[in-house]
Scaffold this active site. Sequence first.
Site: not given
Ligand code: U2F
Length: 454
Positions: A119, A354, A20
């Site tokens: 947020d 992602s 976030h």
């Molecule tokens: C929460 O999601 P997450 O933070 O678990 O996952 P993403 O929304 O996919 O974001 C992960 C980010 O971390 C980066 C990747 C994404 O921008 O490029 N990243 C990276 O650069 N290198 C790595 O080795 C691993 C990750 C939540 F759990 C979800 O359900 C929501 O959709 C999301 C958005 O609100 O937040």
Amino acid sequence: MSAQKNTPHVVAFAFPFGSHPTPLLHLIQRLATASPGTHFSYFNTTRSNQRVLSKANLHVYNNVKAYDVDDGAPDGHVFSGNPMEAIEMFIKATPENFRKRLEDVVGETGMKATCLLTDAFLWFSVEMAEEMGIPWVAFWTSGPTPVSLHMYTDLIHSKFKENGNTKDQDQTLDFLPGMSAIRVSDLPQELLHLDRPFSRLLYDMSLALPRAAALVLNSFAGIEPIIEDDLKLKLQKVLNVGPFSSLTSPTPPSDDQGGCLSWLSNQAPASVAYLSFGTMLTPPPPELVALAEALEEKQIPYLWSFRDNSKRHLLEGFSERTKSTGKIVQWAPQLQVLAHSSVGVFITHCGWNSVMESITGRVPMICRPFFGDQMINRRLVEDVWGIGVGVEGGAFTKSGTVAALDLVLTKEGKKMREHIGKLGESASRAVAENGSSTENFKSLVGIVVSSHSV
Ligand code: U2F
């Protein structure tokens, strides 16, 4: 910029968990570039700031300053490892932690806040903004469908809940605009069960959003048109300003200590499976083992972003046996990885960032969602956009993963790549000059900058 008493002052509050805080900070950085005469203050917890700011290049911006706020955990508290514990402590500390820090900052700088850009989860910002007579702009870090569903919480409860239980999990939500593909089983638990502080926070957010001057999303117009139109009827302004991953500025610094990009350059085009499950979770041990067995059986080159050291031993034999074809790293420069021509499939939890990054990189997905909006995102990826597939039975097994890999890398993959190519083109058009996201971003700058005269 030297900050003056009457300088417009946009104050951003981050929700300090998962990914976030990062897109909010990127948004602030873009706004700071677009409006050099405005000052931006970014409030986040100390712990989260340590993580986020180390990659943020904030020193480049002389009109952005970050501040730490209390996370609600008592000094020396040892967390259990359950993420909900930290989230609930933080919720308990709100809104006073933000209010207090804001008063201090206004006192120190002499600059009154002229706009709150926070947020969307932090819905209490609307009350603070109204008290100060300034606008609240809410930033939703996921896609339009989940936020729209939250706004229908009462209706969904009246349709699907009986004596506190949810009826048929396979029923679709076709009574809601644009939701005919979504099933009860895709709904976040927080939407169905309102008894926890986090669920209440999201429910209160859904009630507060119509009071926001604008809802800003890291998404792009046309991706879910019916839902976008419906949101526009309910909210004052809906501004898709993404996908952030398609933007070239500000470029996040490439953090490639594991040498992923040079490794990828030695692989065949569209041959590599990239695996990452975001910032908050690791699949349970039997699923990790099944995943590894499937990759090994298919002899698929893989790049795996894997941070959970407590589970690393589960992959030891596998990584040793496959060291000539695979690579496991603590952190990958995901944006650049997904943009690399060697990557043929993304095995993902379907976090929204992602999904957006996969669309930008034109890489089809194998989806294993866990919580929150992830099941909805999987449904869109597989059933609505046709750019990926969910794993059979909803969890990784060896045979299910082999089947999904076969599908994406061989049989159906071609079609998925065509579909994701088209979506990727729409995303690029949206952020190009005169594109819809570019125009929306200009409107956002207008709201944020003109707010000082309110
Ligand atoms: C929460 O999601 P997450 O933070 O678990 O996952 P993403 O929304 O996919 O974001 C992960 C980010 O971390 C980066 C990747 C994404 O921008 O490029 N990243 C990276 O650069 N290198 C790595 O080795 C691993 C990750 C939540 F759990 C979800 O359900 C929501 O959709 C999301 C958005 O609100 O937040």
